[in-house]
Every structure is written in structure tokens, then in C-alpha cells.
Design an enzyme around this catalytic site. Structure first.
Site, PDB file in Angstrom:
ATOM      1  N   GLU A   4       0.818  -1.211   0.000  1.00 10.99           N
ATOM      2  CA  GLU A   4       0.000   0.000   0.000  1.00 10.99           C
ATOM      3  C   GLU A   4       0.854   1.266   0.000  1.00 10.99           C
ATOM      4  O   GLU A   4       0.473   2.278  -0.599  1.00 10.99           O
ATOM      5  CB  GLU A   4      -0.957  -0.026   1.192  1.00 10.99           C
ATOM      6  CG  GLU A   4      -2.048  -1.076   1.023  1.00 10.99           C
ATOM      7  CD  GLU A   4      -2.917  -1.266   2.241  1.00 10.99           C
ATOM      8  OE1 GLU A   4      -4.149  -1.226   2.114  1.00 10.99           O
ATOM      9  OE2 GLU A   4      -2.361  -1.456   3.354  1.00 10.99           O
ATOM     10  N   GLU A  57      -4.230  -9.332   3.765  1.00 11.47           N
ATOM     11  CA  GLU A  57      -5.124  -9.025   4.888  1.00 11.47           C
ATOM     12  C   GLU A  57      -6.336  -9.948   4.954  1.00 11.47           C
ATOM     13  O   GLU A  57      -6.806 -10.300   6.047  1.00 11.47           O
ATOM     14  CB  GLU A  57      -5.589  -7.562   4.799  1.00 11.47           C
ATOM     15  CG  GLU A  57      -4.529  -6.540   5.161  1.00 11.47           C
ATOM     16  CD  GLU A  57      -3.612  -6.175   4.012  1.00 11.47           C
ATOM     17  OE1 GLU A  57      -2.855  -5.199   4.140  1.00 11.47           O
ATOM     18  OE2 GLU A  57      -3.652  -6.870   2.966  1.00 11.47           O
TER      19      GLU A  57
END
Length: 260
Positions: free
Chosen positions: A114, A134
Site C-alpha cells: 500500500e 489481509e
């Protein structure tokens, strides 16, 4: 040519010819980000934006890994690397005015991926891998992964990465346009710095305005987007740099930018 380097334990910064190289310096932890690392990264980005002698930033990781994401051991102790108003690592939600290039070796996982997505350009070694794991922990990639990845990759490829939690190789990411430049192993930082040098020859105000326009036109229709762009473009016409660019062209010399 000037080179200076400062070490602040978890983040290294090096200034060279208008380029600030920012290195996450936790190789023993695969450059996982804890709160102090996030604070130091945020400070480095502030340095990039505030120093008129700097035009471009390069973000990388020490020891052959970009970043494994969140430091889970620190998180288990109650720390968070998500800073208010700035996001994961002080980067993912931050408004960075100047161009930022990610130089990726090895893994960019979770928050590490990210952070790379928050950069304007990604240069990666051929064996680099990118993953948002995740979903395997009952979470989502909430610091830009879910939002940005479908903007950078074809929808069905992005959804495969997000829904399976399985990594994507640099070669596949490059085929789909996520990566701006592939390098040999160990060459990502040199490639990013070379690209940064090509950027630094251009007017710093214009570079910042390009990023500003791209931020502000998101979600606008063409008419609204052109209005934003026109106002921004016109604001450059009266700057010293715009005058210098024209004079330098007429005099057949390299421009000397002042950032004003």
C-alpha cells in the site's frame, strides 16, 4: 554534486542532486513498520516537501526487501503505524506535493504494498513480489489496497489479488502497467534514482501542479476537470519559472529553476 546522509535508526535519508532517497532501515524485521518508523517516514516526507532544493523522493527498503507491512509484534503490544491524517507509515493517506518513486526489491506485502501504491511511480526488480494478505487474517487492505489496486490493474486481476491474498509477481504487474520500470535484481534503487534525475531537470512548481491536478480531478466529469486544470495551469503563467523556461529556450541553455 552534493551528497549528505543522516541516520535516524529506523529510516535513512540521503540527499543527492535534488533527490531525497528515503530508506526503511529495519532489515532484520523485513522492514516491517512500527509507530516510530511511521513517524520517521512522515518526517522524511515533510523534509521532501518543505525543502526547495529537493524535487523528487525515492522510497525503498534496506536489505533486499521493500517492506513486509505492519510490525505485528508491535501491533500486539498496542502500537499502530497508522498516523492520523497520514495513514499507514505516514504515507498512504498523506498529500505529498512532490513526485515520489517506490524502488522495490523482494517483497512488498500488506501495508508495504500500500505504501508503494501511494507513490507516483514504481520501479521494481524482476523478482519482486507484491501481495495484500489481509483477507487471510479476516481484514481488508484498508490503507489504499482496496481503493487503489483496481485503479492501477485491470479489475479482474486486482480482485484476484485482493480476494485470494496471493501475491502478484513483478513480471505480471509489469504486463498490466502497475510497474513503470523493471530492473535486474539489486537494481531497483539505481533505476529509481536514474528516473528521478530525469524528473529533476523539470520545473518543480510544474511537477507539483501535475500531482495537484490529478488529485483534484478524481471523480469529476470532463467539464469540471478542465475547469480545475485550467485554473491550475494559468496559475503557472505568472511564475518566475515559467518566464525562465521561455528565456532558457530562446537562449538555448538549460533552465535554472527557482521554484517560484
Amino acid at each position: 554534486m552534493t551528497t549528505t546522509e543522516t541516520a535516524t535508526d529506523l529510516v535513512l535519508t540521503e540527499r543527492r542532486d535534488g533527490v531525497l532517497t528515503i530508506t526503511i532501515n529495519r532489515p532484520g524485521q523485513k522492514n516491517a513498520v512500527n509507530r516510530e518508523t511511521a513517524l520517521q517516514l512522515a518526517a522524511a516526507l515533510d523534509q521532501l516537501d518543505e525543502d526547495p532544493a529537493l524535487s523528487v523522493g525515492v522510497l525503498t527498503g534496506a536489505g533486499g526487501t521493500f517492506s513486509a507491512g505492519m510490525d505485528l509484534k508491535a501491533f500486539a503490544k498496542g502500537e499502530t503505524p497508522i498516523l492520523p491524517g497520514r495513514g499507514f507509515g505516514g504515507i498512504t493517506q498523506a498529500v505529498v506535493r512532490k513526485p515520489l518513486i517506490a524502488a522495490v526489491e523482494g517483497w512488498a506485502l500488506g501495508g508495504g504494498f500500500e505504501m508503494a501504491l501511494a507513490c507516483d511511480v514504481i520501479v521494481a526488480a524482476g523478482t519482486a513480489k507484491f501481495g495484500l494478505t489481509e483477507v487471510k487474517r479476516g481484514l481488508i487492505a484498508g490503507e489504499g489496497g482496496v481503493i487503489r489496486l483496481p485503479q492501477r490493474l485491470p479489475y479482474h486481476i486486482a480482485m484476484r489479488v485482493l480476494l485470494t491474498g496471493e501475491p502478484i509477481t513483478a513480471a505480471e504487474a509489469n504486463r498490466h502497467g502497475l510497474i513503470s520500470q523493471l530492473t535486474v535484481d539489486g537494481g531497483a534503487l539505481a533505476g529509481a534514482q536514474e528516473l528521478a534525475r530525469h524528473i529533476t531537470v523539470n520545473a518543480p512548481l510544474a511537477l507539483a501542479k501535475i500531482k495537484q491536478v490529478l488529485r483534484e480531478v478524481q471523480g469529476l466529469n470532463d467539464a469540471e476537470a478542465f475547469k480545475v486544470q485550467t485554473e491550475t495551469a494559468h496559475s503557472l503563467l505568472s511564475t518566475e519559472d515559467a518566464h525562465e523556461g521561455a528565456v532558457a529556450f530562446a537562449e538555448k541553455r538549460a533552465p535554472v529553476w527557482r521554484g517560484r
